[in-house]
Design a protein around this motif. Structure first.
Motif: not given
Length: 145
Positions: A74-100
């Motif tokens: 805690f807190p969540a991870p930080t993404i360090k990128a360059r301008p225009g860089q391609h980013i892909q983040v796979l999110i696995r929802n292990k909650l008992d509810e909807l999220t985004a």
């Protein structure tokens, strides 16, 4: 009650996830890929007793063979990128509810379905499923929440 929990889960992700865009030149072949899990876990963050909190943490951590979240994540991870860089983040929802996850402050161009506003630009991630966010970092350097 469920709507409050959904809003809390969304806001929690917005507040804790940061993307830091540096002014370092981009190499075209660079794509950043992250595999994260969102899960409720009991933590004692403020030394007032354990209570459930929503954590975002790397799904596979070579230093954590059980892959159980720890409050030190805690807190969540930080993404360090360059301008225009391609980013892909796979999110696995292990909650008992909807999220985004809404990438607040980032201008999501050409991939509006990765903007993370549930029921507006994206369907929320169902419990037990995953979603791949696929977008490019802003052209402007700085920190985005």
């Amino acid at each position: 009650m469920a709507m409050k929990q959904i809003i809390f889960a969304i806001l929690f992700g917005v507040i804790l996830l940061t993307i830091s865009v540096s002014s370092t030149p981009l190499r075209k072949e660079d794509t950043l890929f992250f595999d994260w899990t969102i899960k409720t876990h009991k933590c004692d963050l403020d030394k007032c007793g354990e209570r459930p909190v929503i954590l975002v943490y790397p799904t596979y951590d070579k230093n954590n063979k059980e892959n159980t979240p720890k409050c030190i994540k805690f807190p969540a991870p930080t993404i360090k990128a360059r301008p225009g860089q391609h980013i892909q983040v796979l999110i696995r929802n292990k909650l008992d509810e909807l999220t985004a996850i809404h990438w607040h402050g980032l201008l999501i161009r050409n991939t509006i379905f990765s903007d993370g506003v549930p029921a507006v630009t994206q369907c929320p991630i169902q419990p037990g499923t995953s979603f791949l966010y696929d977008f490019y970092a802003n052209d402007h350097s700085g920190t985005h929440w």
